[in-house]
Design a protein around this motif. Structure first.
Motif, PDB file in Angstrom:
ATOM      1  N   ILE A 151       0.768  -1.171   0.149  1.00  0.00           N
ATOM      2  CA  ILE A 151      -0.033   0.168   0.122  1.00  0.00           C
ATOM      3  C   ILE A 151       0.762   1.323  -0.038  1.00  0.00           C
ATOM      4  CG2 ILE A 151      -1.878   1.285   1.238  1.00  0.00           C
ATOM      5  CD1 ILE A 151      -2.749  -1.385   2.577  1.00  0.00           C
ATOM      6  N   ASP A 152       0.870   1.841  -1.273  1.00  0.00           N
ATOM      7  CA  ASP A 152       1.715   3.106  -1.190  1.00  0.00           C
ATOM      8  C   ASP A 152       1.076   4.190  -0.349  1.00  0.00           C
ATOM      9  OD1 ASP A 152       3.627   1.816  -2.770  1.00  0.00           O
ATOM     10  OD2 ASP A 152       2.695   2.567  -4.730  1.00  0.00           O
ATOM     11  N   ILE A 153      -0.180   4.257  -0.564  1.00  0.00           N
ATOM     12  CA  ILE A 153      -1.027   5.363   0.171  1.00  0.00           C
ATOM     13  C   ILE A 153      -2.356   4.983   0.192  1.00  0.00           C
ATOM     14  CG2 ILE A 153      -1.515   6.787  -1.496  1.00  0.00           C
ATOM     15  CD1 ILE A 153      -0.717   7.904   2.097  1.00  0.00           C
ATOM     16  N   ARG A 154      -3.227   5.109   1.400  1.00  0.00           N
ATOM     17  CA  ARG A 154      -4.555   4.763   1.260  1.00  0.00           C
ATOM     18  C   ARG A 154      -5.351   5.824   2.402  1.00  0.00           C
ATOM     19  NH1 ARG A 154      -6.318  -0.533   3.765  1.00  0.00           N
ATOM     20  NH2 ARG A 154      -6.133  -1.343   1.523  1.00  0.00           N
ATOM     21  N   PHE A 155      -6.050   6.640   1.700  1.00  0.00           N
ATOM     22  CA  PHE A 155      -7.106   7.713   2.167  1.00  0.00           C
ATOM     23  C   PHE A 155      -8.492   7.232   2.498  1.00  0.00           C
ATOM     24  CE2 PHE A 155      -3.809  10.227   0.117  1.00  0.00           C
ATOM     25  CZ  PHE A 155      -3.301  11.031   0.947  1.00  0.00           C
ATOM     26  N   LEU A 156      -8.964   7.327   3.468  1.00  0.00           N
ATOM     27  CA  LEU A 156     -10.415   7.194   4.138  1.00  0.00           C
ATOM     28  C   LEU A 156     -10.997   8.500   4.531  1.00  0.00           C
ATOM     29  CD1 LEU A 156      -9.814   3.803   5.995  1.00  0.00           C
ATOM     30  CD2 LEU A 156     -10.491   4.035   3.475  1.00  0.00           C
ATOM     31  N   ASN A 157     -12.258   8.645   4.043  1.00  0.00           N
ATOM     32  CA  ASN A 157     -13.288   9.563   4.802  1.00  0.00           C
ATOM     33  C   ASN A 157     -14.547   8.902   4.923  1.00  0.00           C
ATOM     34  OD1 ASN A 157     -11.670  12.235   4.533  1.00  0.00           O
ATOM     35  ND2 ASN A 157     -11.347  11.485   2.609  1.00  0.00           N
ATOM     36  N   GLY A 158     -15.297   9.159   6.128  1.00  0.00           N
ATOM     37  CA  GLY A 158     -16.452   8.403   6.236  1.00  0.00           C
ATOM     38  C   GLY A 158     -17.187   9.111   7.505  1.00  0.00           C
ATOM     39  N   LEU A 204     -21.677   1.292  12.634  1.00  0.00           N
ATOM     40  CA  LEU A 204     -21.979   1.237  11.278  1.00  0.00           C
ATOM     41  C   LEU A 204     -21.598   2.645  10.588  1.00  0.00           C
ATOM     42  CD1 LEU A 204     -22.954   0.038   8.742  1.00  0.00           C
ATOM     43  CD2 LEU A 204     -25.186   0.733   9.252  1.00  0.00           C
ATOM     44  N   SER A 205     -20.755   2.628   9.492  1.00  0.00           N
ATOM     45  CA  SER A 205     -20.610   4.018   8.800  1.00  0.00           C
ATOM     46  C   SER A 205     -20.136   3.606   7.187  1.00  0.00           C
ATOM     47  CB  SER A 205     -19.411   4.489   9.431  1.00  0.00           C
ATOM     48  OG  SER A 205     -17.939   3.814   9.265  1.00  0.00           O
ATOM     49  N   TYR A 206     -20.188   4.741   6.564  1.00  0.00           N
ATOM     50  CA  TYR A 206     -20.047   4.837   5.049  1.00  0.00           C
ATOM     51  C   TYR A 206     -18.949   5.476   4.573  1.00  0.00           C
ATOM     52  CZ  TYR A 206     -20.692   6.230   0.090  1.00  0.00           C
ATOM     53  OH  TYR A 206     -20.505   6.672  -1.098  1.00  0.00           O
ATOM     54  N   MET A 207     -18.086   4.735   3.880  1.00  0.00           N
ATOM     55  CA  MET A 207     -16.812   5.508   3.819  1.00  0.00           C
ATOM     56  C   MET A 207     -16.231   5.405   2.165  1.00  0.00           C
ATOM     57  SD  MET A 207     -14.045   2.827   5.595  1.00  0.00           S
ATOM     58  CE  MET A 207     -13.632   1.261   4.838  1.00  0.00           C
ATOM     59  N   LEU A 208     -15.446   6.409   1.843  1.00  0.00           N
ATOM     60  CA  LEU A 208     -14.948   6.741   0.704  1.00  0.00           C
ATOM     61  C   LEU A 208     -13.229   6.285   0.729  1.00  0.00           C
ATOM     62  CD1 LEU A 208     -16.445   9.924  -0.698  1.00  0.00           C
ATOM     63  CD2 LEU A 208     -17.092   7.504  -1.187  1.00  0.00           C
ATOM     64  N   GLU A 209     -12.739   5.344  -0.149  1.00  0.00           N
ATOM     65  CA  GLU A 209     -11.606   4.890  -0.036  1.00  0.00           C
ATOM     66  C   GLU A 209     -10.832   5.161  -1.423  1.00  0.00           C
ATOM     67  OE1 GLU A 209     -10.149   0.753   1.411  1.00  0.00           O
ATOM     68  OE2 GLU A 209     -10.592   0.421  -0.430  1.00  0.00           O
ATOM     69  N   TYR A 210      -9.879   5.607  -1.080  1.00  0.00           N
ATOM     70  CA  TYR A 210      -8.675   5.736  -2.294  1.00  0.00           C
ATOM     71  C   TYR A 210      -7.336   5.143  -1.992  1.00  0.00           C
ATOM     72  CZ  TYR A 210      -5.284   7.897  -5.574  1.00  0.00           C
ATOM     73  OH  TYR A 210      -4.244   8.251  -6.473  1.00  0.00           O
ATOM     74  N   GLU A 211      -6.818   4.762  -2.622  1.00  0.00           N
ATOM     75  CA  GLU A 211      -5.445   3.779  -2.433  1.00  0.00           C
ATOM     76  C   GLU A 211      -4.762   3.639  -3.990  1.00  0.00           C
ATOM     77  OE1 GLU A 211      -6.163   0.025  -0.731  1.00  0.00           O
ATOM     78  OE2 GLU A 211      -6.800  -0.815  -2.673  1.00  0.00           O
ATOM     79  N   GLU A 212      -3.439   3.749  -3.366  1.00  0.00           N
ATOM     80  CA  GLU A 212      -2.472   3.365  -4.409  1.00  0.00           C
ATOM     81  C   GLU A 212      -1.757   2.099  -4.214  1.00  0.00           C
ATOM     82  OE1 GLU A 212       0.002   6.607  -5.364  1.00  0.00           O
ATOM     83  OE2 GLU A 212      -1.828   7.929  -6.433  1.00  0.00           O
ATOM     84  N   THR A 213      -1.645   1.098  -4.905  1.00  0.00           N
ATOM     85  CA  THR A 213      -0.836  -0.041  -4.510  1.00  0.00           C
ATOM     86  C   THR A 213       0.199  -0.564  -5.702  1.00  0.00           C
ATOM     87  OG1 THR A 213      -2.329  -1.559  -5.800  1.00  0.00           O
ATOM     88  CG2 THR A 213      -2.810  -1.200  -3.280  1.00  0.00           C
ATOM     89  N   THR A 255      -1.120   0.540  -9.298  1.00  0.00           N
ATOM     90  CA  THR A 255      -2.464   0.644  -9.465  1.00  0.00           C
ATOM     91  C   THR A 255      -3.240   1.428  -8.477  1.00  0.00           C
ATOM     92  OG1 THR A 255      -2.222  -1.825 -10.013  1.00  0.00           O
ATOM     93  CG2 THR A 255      -4.374  -0.982  -9.532  1.00  0.00           C
ATOM     94  N   THR A 256      -4.292   2.218  -9.234  1.00  0.00           N
ATOM     95  CA  THR A 256      -4.994   3.065  -8.334  1.00  0.00           C
ATOM     96  C   THR A 256      -6.481   2.526  -8.145  1.00  0.00           C
ATOM     97  OG1 THR A 256      -3.659   5.058  -9.078  1.00  0.00           O
ATOM     98  CG2 THR A 256      -6.272   5.479  -8.211  1.00  0.00           C
ATOM     99  N   ASN A 257      -7.127   2.773  -6.994  1.00  0.00           N
ATOM    100  CA  ASN A 257      -8.441   2.136  -6.703  1.00  0.00           C
ATOM    101  C   ASN A 257      -9.257   3.300  -6.107  1.00  0.00           C
ATOM    102  OD1 ASN A 257      -7.965  -0.616  -7.570  1.00  0.00           O
ATOM    103  ND2 ASN A 257      -6.697  -0.979  -5.966  1.00  0.00           N
ATOM    104  N   GLU A 258     -10.361   3.590  -6.283  1.00  0.00           N
ATOM    105  CA  GLU A 258     -11.386   4.383  -5.695  1.00  0.00           C
ATOM    106  C   GLU A 258     -12.685   3.379  -5.252  1.00  0.00           C
ATOM    107  OE1 GLU A 258     -11.645   8.421  -7.006  1.00  0.00           O
ATOM    108  OE2 GLU A 258     -10.240   7.923  -8.271  1.00  0.00           O
TER     109      GLU A 258
END
Length: 262
Positions: free
Chosen positions: A131-138, A157-166, A174-177
């Motif tokens: 994991i090069d970087i991972r950001f979470l906001n929820g 229980l929460s809802y979150m947005l995830e951005y990561e670079e592996t 690889t970039t994932n959202e």
């Protein structure tokens, strides 16, 4: 026994003891009656990951500000080193990696005596887990299911947005959202004035693709050595259904350490 509240918002750093899911519940503080409180953890762990069985040392720091009777702000961070042989050359000498760091901000506001609204941000990286970087906001809700002098039990229980670079390979990032749900159950039981048992289970699926999920379970025991110092021991199990191809789906951690309260 005081009520346990902690909380969510963002920064940077990741924790060797809990890999891809940062176990925020294990760092929650019991100081709702203090304006400012905090913890410092020093720990030593055995970790099973892509490099086999490795040795981990590190520290975690947490602080909680009670902004009012119903509002709290929490900051948590961690920094860990792992020592193991290079997987590309197992005969090479062991070397240290600054493999994980995390930062976590969380804001809590009590909606009632048993329900709290949480909002959070988190940043982490983990060299061993690619994991090069991972950001979470929820944001979500935390429910108090049980609270008395000896035991407490919570559901979140929460809802979150995830951005990561592996980076499975140095030349391929690889970039994932993703959107994820994050659920947990946690509990504490005071066995006697000097011994405390705690447990937490996380489940983080993607609603649009339920086959992509993470599960993390942690069981811990805390032994009071003095008013502000505790000896801690814990066991954790992590399962990720879709990790990078070089990372195993299942990992475990065995950790011992010292926690200091202020």
């Amino acid at each position: 026994m005081k009520k346990i509240y902690l909380l969510p918002f963002l920064l940077l750093c990741s924790m060797a003891t809990f890999a891809q899911i940062v176990n925020i519940e294990s760092l929650r503080m019991n100081a709702k009656d203090k304006k400012l409180s905090g913890i410092v953890d020093l720990d030593f762990a055995i970790r099973k990951n892509k490099a086999g069985q490795t040795v981990v040392i590190g520290t975690d720091v947490g602080a909680q500000w009670n902004l009012g009777r119903k509002n709290r702000l929490i900051f948590l961070s961690g920094y860990h080193l792992t020592q193991f042989n290079d997987t590309d050359d197992p005969t090479a000498p062991s070397r240290n990696f600054n493999n994980q760091a995390f930062g976590h901000f969380r804001y809590n506001i009590d909606l009632s005596k048993t329900i709290a609204l949480e909002a959070y941000s988190q940043a982490q990286w983990d060299e061993v887990q690619e994991i090069d970087i991972r950001f979470l906001n929820g944001a979500g809700l935390r429910f108090e299911l049980l609270q008395n002098d000896t035991a407490s039990f919570y559901f979140g229980l929460s809802y979150m947005l995830e951005y990561e670079e592996t980076s499975e390979r140095p030349e391929a990032i690889t970039t994932n959202e993703h959107q994820r749900l994050s659920t947990y159950v946690s509990g504490q039981l005071g066995l006697n004035p000097f011994l405390n048992f705690n447990y937490v289970l996380y489940f983080q699926p993607r609603p649009a693709e339920l086959e992509d999920f993470r599960i993390s379970s942690n069981v811990g025991l805390s032994i009071r050595l003095s008013r502000k110092v505790n000896f801690t021991t814990s066991a954790s199990l992590l399962f990720d259904s879709r990790p990078p191809s070089t990372v195993p789906k299942t990992q475990y951690f065995l950790s011992n350490g010292i926690r200091m309260d202020f």
